[in-house]
Design a protein around this motif. Structure first.
Motif, PDB file in Angstrom:
ATOM      1  N   PRO A  11       0.835  -1.207   0.000  1.00 20.38           N
ATOM      2  CA  PRO A  11       0.000   0.000   0.000  1.00 20.38           C
ATOM      3  C   PRO A  11       0.862   1.246   0.000  1.00 20.38           C
ATOM      4  N   GLN A  12       0.377   2.265  -0.644  1.00 18.77           N
ATOM      5  CA  GLN A  12       1.141   3.499  -0.753  1.00 18.77           C
ATOM      6  C   GLN A  12       0.896   4.383   0.456  1.00 18.77           C
ATOM      7  N   PRO A  13       1.901   5.164   0.865  1.00  8.95           N
ATOM      8  CA  PRO A  13       1.721   6.049   2.014  1.00  8.95           C
ATOM      9  C   PRO A  13       0.716   7.151   1.719  1.00  8.95           C
ATOM     10  N   LEU A  14       0.066   7.651   2.783  1.00 10.04           N
ATOM     11  CA  LEU A  14      -0.909   8.699   2.601  1.00 10.04           C
ATOM     12  C   LEU A  14      -0.253  10.005   2.226  1.00 10.04           C
ATOM     13  N   GLN A  15       0.978  10.223   2.709  1.00 14.33           N
ATOM     14  CA  GLN A  15       1.664  11.460   2.402  1.00 14.33           C
ATOM     15  C   GLN A  15       2.277  11.395   0.995  1.00 14.33           C
ATOM     16  N   GLN A  16       2.792  12.527   0.548  1.00 12.39           N
ATOM     17  CA  GLN A  16       3.418  12.601  -0.766  1.00 12.39           C
ATOM     18  C   GLN A  16       4.552  11.587  -0.853  1.00 12.39           C
ATOM     19  N   PRO A  17       4.647  10.822  -1.975  1.00 13.76           N
ATOM     20  CA  PRO A  17       5.709   9.817  -2.084  1.00 13.76           C
ATOM     21  C   PRO A  17       7.090  10.424  -1.888  1.00 13.76           C
ATOM     22  N   ALA A  18       7.915   9.730  -1.108  1.00 15.67           N
ATOM     23  CA  ALA A  18       9.266  10.214  -0.842  1.00 15.67           C
ATOM     24  C   ALA A  18      10.188   9.866  -2.008  1.00 15.67           C
ATOM     25  N   GLN A  19      11.226  10.654  -2.165  1.00 16.79           N
ATOM     26  CA  GLN A  19      12.219  10.380  -3.195  1.00 16.79           C
ATOM     27  C   GLN A  19      13.290   9.483  -2.619  1.00 16.79           C
ATOM     28  N   GLN A  20      13.598   8.403  -3.327  1.00 15.92           N
ATOM     29  CA  GLN A  20      14.569   7.440  -2.824  1.00 15.92           C
ATOM     30  C   GLN A  20      15.946   8.074  -2.703  1.00 15.92           C
ATOM     31  N   VAL A  21      16.617   7.770  -1.595  1.00 16.78           N
ATOM     32  CA  VAL A  21      17.967   8.270  -1.343  1.00 16.78           C
ATOM     33  C   VAL A  21      18.945   7.149  -1.654  1.00 16.78           C
ATOM     34  N   PRO A  22      19.840   7.322  -2.643  1.00 19.16           N
ATOM     35  CA  PRO A  22      20.768   6.241  -2.982  1.00 19.16           C
ATOM     36  C   PRO A  22      21.645   5.847  -1.794  1.00 19.16           C
ATOM     37  N   ASN A  23      21.863   4.544  -1.667  1.00 18.11           N
ATOM     38  CA  ASN A  23      22.800   4.010  -0.666  1.00 18.11           C
ATOM     39  C   ASN A  23      22.343   4.232   0.769  1.00 18.11           C
ATOM     40  N   ALA A  24      21.020   4.301   0.969  1.00 18.54           N
ATOM     41  CA  ALA A  24      20.497   4.590   2.308  1.00 18.54           C
ATOM     42  C   ALA A  24      19.949   3.351   3.016  1.00 18.54           C
ATOM     43  N   ARG A  25      20.087   2.178   2.434  1.00 18.69           N
ATOM     44  CA  ARG A  25      19.489   0.988   3.056  1.00 18.69           C
ATOM     45  C   ARG A  25      20.136   0.686   4.395  1.00 18.69           C
ATOM     46  N   VAL A  26      19.292   0.411   5.404  1.00 17.04           N
ATOM     47  CA  VAL A  26      19.797  -0.002   6.711  1.00 17.04           C
ATOM     48  C   VAL A  26      19.727  -1.520   6.829  1.00 17.04           C
ATOM     49  N   ASP A  27      20.581  -2.073   7.667  1.00 15.73           N
ATOM     50  CA  ASP A  27      20.551  -3.509   7.912  1.00 15.73           C
ATOM     51  C   ASP A  27      19.429  -3.886   8.870  1.00 15.73           C
ATOM     52  N   TYR A  28      19.048  -2.945   9.737  1.00 10.03           N
ATOM     53  CA  TYR A  28      18.079  -3.262  10.794  1.00 10.03           C
ATOM     54  C   TYR A  28      17.195  -2.058  11.058  1.00 10.03           C
ATOM     55  N   LEU A  29      15.888  -2.292  11.096  1.00  8.43           N
ATOM     56  CA  LEU A  29      14.914  -1.262  11.437  1.00  8.43           C
ATOM     57  C   LEU A  29      14.068  -1.780  12.592  1.00  8.43           C
ATOM     58  N   PHE A  30      13.945  -0.981  13.650  1.00 11.33           N
ATOM     59  CA  PHE A  30      13.130  -1.353  14.803  1.00 11.33           C
ATOM     60  C   PHE A  30      12.020  -0.335  14.971  1.00 11.33           C
ATOM     61  N   LEU A  31      10.784  -0.820  15.029  1.00 10.11           N
ATOM     62  CA  LEU A  31       9.601   0.018  15.192  1.00 10.11           C
ATOM     63  C   LEU A  31       9.014  -0.200  16.574  1.00 10.11           C
ATOM     64  N   ASP A  32       8.912   0.874  17.359  1.00 12.92           N
ATOM     65  CA  ASP A  32       8.342   0.766  18.703  1.00 12.92           C
ATOM     66  C   ASP A  32       7.790   2.130  19.109  1.00 12.92           C
TER      67      ASP A  32
END
Length: 281
Positions: free
Chosen positions: A179-200
Motif C-alpha cells: 500500500p502506498q503512504p498517505l503522504q506525498q511519495p518520498a524520493q529514494q535516497v541512494p545508498n540509504a538501506r539499513v541492515d536493521y529497522l526497529f519500530l516501537d
C-alpha cells in the motif's frame, strides 16, 4: 533499567523481548540501524551494543525530553559514539535519517561491497521461527531459508505466467503491491538501506512509516525489520502488509507484554504479545 521498570511502568521492550532481539542482532551484526520510538533509550543501548565495528544507529524520538534522556542513557552506557538522535515524528525525520545513513555508507555502490553476515547454523537460543514457536533454530537463519523459498516460488510463478502478461493478470499482480503512504511519495535516497529497522512507537504509525522507509530506500533487500507490540495492543495493517507485500519472510516471537502493573487490580498480568521479525528479500 530492568530493575527500575519493576517499580515504574517503563515503555521499553524489556528483558524477555530484548533477549529475543539480541539473538537476532548477534547473528546480523548490523552496520547500520534505524529505530523509530526510543523513549528513554533502552532498546537503543541493546541495539548499539551489537552493531558491527564502526556501525551507525539513527534513533527517531518524537518527545524532546525523552530524546534528551535517551541520549544521556546511551552515552552513560558507553555506546553513544555511533548513535545519532533525531527529534521529531518518523514521518518528519525519515528523510533526514536516510541522508545520514547514505553519508555514513560512502559512495554509491559501497553497500553492495559490504560483507553480508553469514546465516547462523541451527542450535542456540534466540526464539522461534514463523508463528513464534520455540524451536532450536536461530531466527535469522530460518528467515533466510524461508525468504529463499519465497523467491523460488515467485520466480516459478513469474516463469509460468510467461512474458505476455494479460491485463487481468497484470491487475492482479498490481493488487499485491505494498500500500502506498498517505503522504506525498518520498524520493529514494541512494545508498540509504539499513541492515536493521526497529519500530516501537505509535502503533498506527508502523505501516505508513514502514512504507515511507521503503520508498526512501531505507528498507530494501537484506533489511531486517522488527516491530514490537504487534499482538497487544496491535499495529493496524502491519502484519497484513508483511504477509501480502510478497517480499518479506516473517516470524512472530511470542512474549508477554513488557509493561506490568501489579498495583492495578484491573491490569491483566502477562498479557500475550509478540515481536514481529521480518527479512526483506
Amino acid at each position: 533499567m530492568d530493575e527500575w521498570a519493576t517499580h515504574y511502568p517503563m515503555y521499553a521492550i524489556g528483558a524477555e523481548k530484548g533477549a529475543l532481539l539480541d539473538a537476532v542482532l548477534e547473528d546480523l551484526r548490523p552496520r547500520s540501524a534505524l529505530e523509530i520510538g526510543s523513549f528513554l533509550g533502552y532498546s537503543a543501548v541493546r541495539t548499539a551494543r551489537r552493531l558491527a565495528p564502526g556501525g551507525l544507529m539513527v534513533c527517531i524520538e518524537a518527545n524532546p525530553d525523552n530524546a534528551a534522556v535517551a541520549r544521556a542513557v546511551v552515552d552513560h552506557a558507553g555506546v553513544g559514539g555511533g548513535v545519532v538522535f533525531l527529534q521529531g515524528l518518523g514521518s518528519e525525520r525519515l528523510a533526514d535519517a536516510a541522508r545520514l545513513v547514505a553519508e555514513a555508507a560512502g559512495p554509491p555502490g559501497a553497500q553492495e561491497q559490504r560483507r553480508q553476515p553469514e546465516a547462523a547454523s541451527g542450535g542456540g537460543g534466540g526464539g522461534g521461527g514463523g508463528g513464534g514457536g520455540g524451536g532450536s533454530e536461530r531466527v535469522l537463519a530460518a528467515l533466510r531459508r524461508e525468504a529463499a523459498k519465497q523467491q523460488l516460488a515467485a520466480a516459478a510463478a513469474a516463469a509460468a505466467a510467461g512474458d505476455g502478461e494479460s491485463g487481468d493478470a497484470a491487475a492482479a499482480d498490481a493488487s499485491q503491491q505494498p500500500p502506498q503512504p498517505l503522504q506525498q511519495p518520498a524520493q529514494q535516497v541512494p545508498n540509504a538501506r539499513v541492515d536493521y529497522l526497529f519500530l516501537d512507537h505509535c502503533k498506527p504509525c508502523y505501516l505508513p512509516d514502514l512504507v515511507a522507509a521503503e520508498a526512501l530506500g531505507l528498507v530494501g533487500p537484506g533489511t531486517v525489520v522488527a516491530a514490537d507490540n504487534v499482538v497487544f495492543p496491535g499495529a493496524p495493517g502491519y502484519l497484513e502488509h508483511m504477509e501480502t507485500a510478497g517480499c518479506y519472510a516473517t516470524a512472530l516471537l511470542d512474549a508477554a507484554h513488557e509493561v506490568d502493573k501489579p498495583w492495578d487490580p484491573n491490569w491483566k498480568m502477562g498479557t500475550p504479545d509478540a515481536v514481529a521479525v521480518s527479512l526483506r528479500w
